[in-house]
Scaffold this active site. Structure first.
Site: not given
Length: 660
Positions: A153-154, A463, A376, A405, A117, A258, A467, A431, A514, A349, A28
């Site tokens: 920019d990216g 949930d 949690s 996250e 990026l 580029h 979840h 997540f 949990r 947990r 590049h």
């Protein structure tokens, strides 16, 4: 030195960029050429480093977030002396020190592995966070450096960049300085096709100082850097308006530059235009000498720092001990862990939370937080006791990540890259998808970071399927060099935490329940630690001697395996806990055979997630009890019954499967 001399030296760098990408037939060149003015001035006049030691602790950090512009960085590192001519000529070749995108553990002077990026930007904020924390802890005589970033920019378009920018403004990272090479071009064409954002107003709204300049005007670059360094309470974004492929004979402003090398004809014409030799990879001696005219001062600065460090270590034994401890993994004997009562029910947990609280005083360089899930994730007590990090409280150890996250994962990586701290970030397991590429980059960079995930199965309950993780445990296990721990109970949780803190060159993902799970009858602590350290161990042996069936499980399903084995035939069944498959795979074949003897072909694996990976251990004709579908919104107890995760259901499945 007169500006025209600087411009010639910058043109020499552009010649190296063109030659290397042409020889590799890949790369590049365009963005690297538009960013060259800023990067040259930064390295030559501002950046603090030791020319003889790329790992000097109090160096300024420079992160090339626009990793595709790697030849710009490699050219500068050649002028610094960390790389040589052969390195430049082997750009993008097998096992060279100049890969297509920078890799921090491969190339001296590269602070972070960048390419995806936005993540370099986010990791740089982690570096600046570590600097601010350590400066608040030890003072400026020991920690006193800046973090610079070159972004494209990216980078700015990636959500991970803007999410982390909000954090860095909130935290007041005054020593974070980002240069945004705004050449208005990306691979597919003009940025105007996909981006109408006013970057000045956007970053100002995120509590940043914003300076706009002509990115090819050297005096404007210097003035902007001076203003950025003078701002102590806000990070700074310098928007440099530039032209992609600046200086080329006929391709200035072209999106074609580029991601593709120039033709040989274009390079020849450009070198004539820039007043360069036609020789390949030419670096005039006067260019190297001019670039290094500040080196005596830089070396003296580093030597003075080393003397200050030595004197403080001699005069302050507590500091000397803390400094030594901050720069190596945690030793097992250094930590006293909480005890858990056998037979009680403790969510893993909550066991993590107790372990975390026990580390507050014992591990004062532990820093981290939760992605807005403090109660949690069991980090609320931690937050209240260690204080919230920010410009007004740089010694605070809790990082309030908010619902971010992916930025959290990247910032944790940056903290680990800096060194001197043990970083962690926490969220729900489901997540982990949001931060997956940061987890991959954590493993790729060999960073001893802690990635905490709670609510690890359908036991999330009401949930619902959005979840309830199903494929996530197996998915994490696919990432090379990542240790995935899924402890069976509170004691295993403690053991897994201890192992994670001992790592030197790989991150750990720790997965916690949990729901409450029984605290199993604890083996002697050394025996338990050894078993967990080997990734798998026998938690219950067949009562009648050699087993003819093996139950294996992880996490909350270990106690299920134990109960089901009692119903099937406790005299003939061995139960194995496998908290970390990666560690088990690293054991000698003798140990693996000891735990899972080949002669025992009747095997059952139980885990509340995808079944696919377990057939490696059960064999084609074994039984895997798992979950290969999305969950449902209902109380966890109802789902246990519906999905067959009761001792009775497991026993019934085992009898039916092996009836023949």
């Amino acid at each position: 030195m007169p500006s025209e001399h600087d411009q010639h030296n910058i043109n020499v760098i552009k010649g190296l960029i063109m030659d290397a990408t042409r020889r590799a037939n890949s790369g590049h060149p365009g963005g690297a050429m538009s960013s060259a003015d800023f990067a040259y001035i930064l390295f030559k006049e501002y950046l603090k480093f030791d020319p003889q030691d790329p790992d000097w602790p109090d160096r300024d950090r420079f992160v090339l977030s626009a990793g595709h512009e790697s030849m710009l960085l490699y050219s500068l590192l050649r002028l610094v002396g960390y790389l040589n001519d052969d390195d430049l000529q082997s750009f993008r070749q097998y096992k060279s020190r100049t890969p297509g995108h920078p890799e921090h553990d491969l190339t001296p002077g590269v602070e972070a592995t960048t390419g995806p990026l936005g993540q370099g930007f986010a990791m740089a904020g982690g570096l600046a966070t570590a600097e601010q924390f350590l400066r608040g802890t030890w003072g400026e005589e020991i920690t006193d450096h800046y973090t610079y970033v070159l972004a494209s920019d990216g980078d700015i378009q990636e959500p991970v960049c803007l999410g982390s920018a909000a954090l860095f403004g909130q935290w007041g990272l005054g020593r974070l300085i980002v240069y945004y090479d705004s050449n208005a071009i990306q691979l597919a064409g003009p940025t105007a096709r996909c981006d109408c954002a006013d970057k000045r107003r956007l970053f100002e709204s995120l509590c940043w100082q914003v300076i706009e300049i002509d990115g090819h005007d050297h005096e404007q670059i210097r003035t902007a850097l001076d203003q950025a360094r003078a701002e102590t309470t806000r990070p700074t974004l310098i928007i440099g308006h530039t032209t992609i492929a600046k200086g080329s004979a006929s391709l200035e402003g072209s999106a074609d530059t580029h991601g593709a090398p120039f033709s040989e004809e274009e390079i020849a014409q450009t070198k004539v235009k820039l007043g360069l030799s036609s020789e390949l990879f030419a670096i005039p001696q006067e260019t190297e000498d001019a670039f290094r005219d500040r080196f005596p001062l830089l070396r003296q600065t580093a030597d003075d720092w080393r003397l200050r460090l030595q004197q403080r270590q001699q005069n302050d034994p507590a500091f000397a001990q803390a400094w030594e401890r901050q720069h190596r993994p945690v030793l097992p004997a250094e930590i006293t862990w909480p005890e858990f009562e056998t037979g009680s029910k403790v969510a893993t947990r909550k066991a993590f939370g107790k372990c975390l609280e026990s580390l507050i005083e014992q591990l004062p360089h532990l820093v981290g937080g939760s992605a807005d899930l403090d109660p949690s994730n069991q980090t609320a007590t931690w937050r209240e006791k260690v204080g919230i990090f920010g410009n007004q409280n740089p010694a605070g150890r809790n990082l309030c990540f908010g619902v971010r996250e992916f930025p959290m994962g990247a910032v944790v990586n940056g903290l680990a890259l800096h060194g001197g701290v043990v970083p962690f970030g926490a969220t729900f397991l489901v997540f982990s998808d949001y931060e997956r590429n940061a987890l991959r980059m954590s493993a790729l960079q060999k960073l001893p970071a802690l990635h905490i995930f709670t609510h690890d199965s359908f036991h999330v309950g009401e949930d619902g399927p959005t979840h309830q993780p199903v494929e996530h445990v197996s998915s994490l296990r696919l990432i090379p060099n990542l240790l995935v721990f899924r402890p069976a109970d509170a004691n295993e949780s403690r053991a897994c935490m201890e192992l994670a803190l001992q790592q030197k060159d790989r991150p750990s993902a720790l997965l916690f329940t949990r729901q409450g799970v029984p605290v199993l009858p604890a083996a002697q602590t050394p025996e338990l630690q050894e078993g967990v350290g080997r990734g798998a161990y026998i938690v219950q042996e067949a009562q009648d001697g050699a087993p003819d069936m093996i139950f294996m499980a992880t996490g909350s399903e270990v106690h299920l395996a134990l109960e089901a084995a009692q119903q099937v035939d406790p005299g003939r069944i061995r139960v194995v806990s496998m908290p970390c498959l990666e560690l088990f795979e690293e054991q000698p074949l003798e140990y693996q055979e000891q735990i899972l003897p080949a002669s025992v072909t009747r095997r059952v694996a139980i885990e509340a997630g995808r079944t696919d990976m377990w057939y490696k251990y059960t064999g084609r004709y074994g039984l895997v009890i798992g979950l290969d579908h999305f969950g449902d919104s209902a109380p966890a107890g109802d789902l246990v019954e519906a999905y067959g995760f009761t001792p009775e259901a497991v026993a019934k499945s085992v009898r039916r499967h092996f009836a023949s």
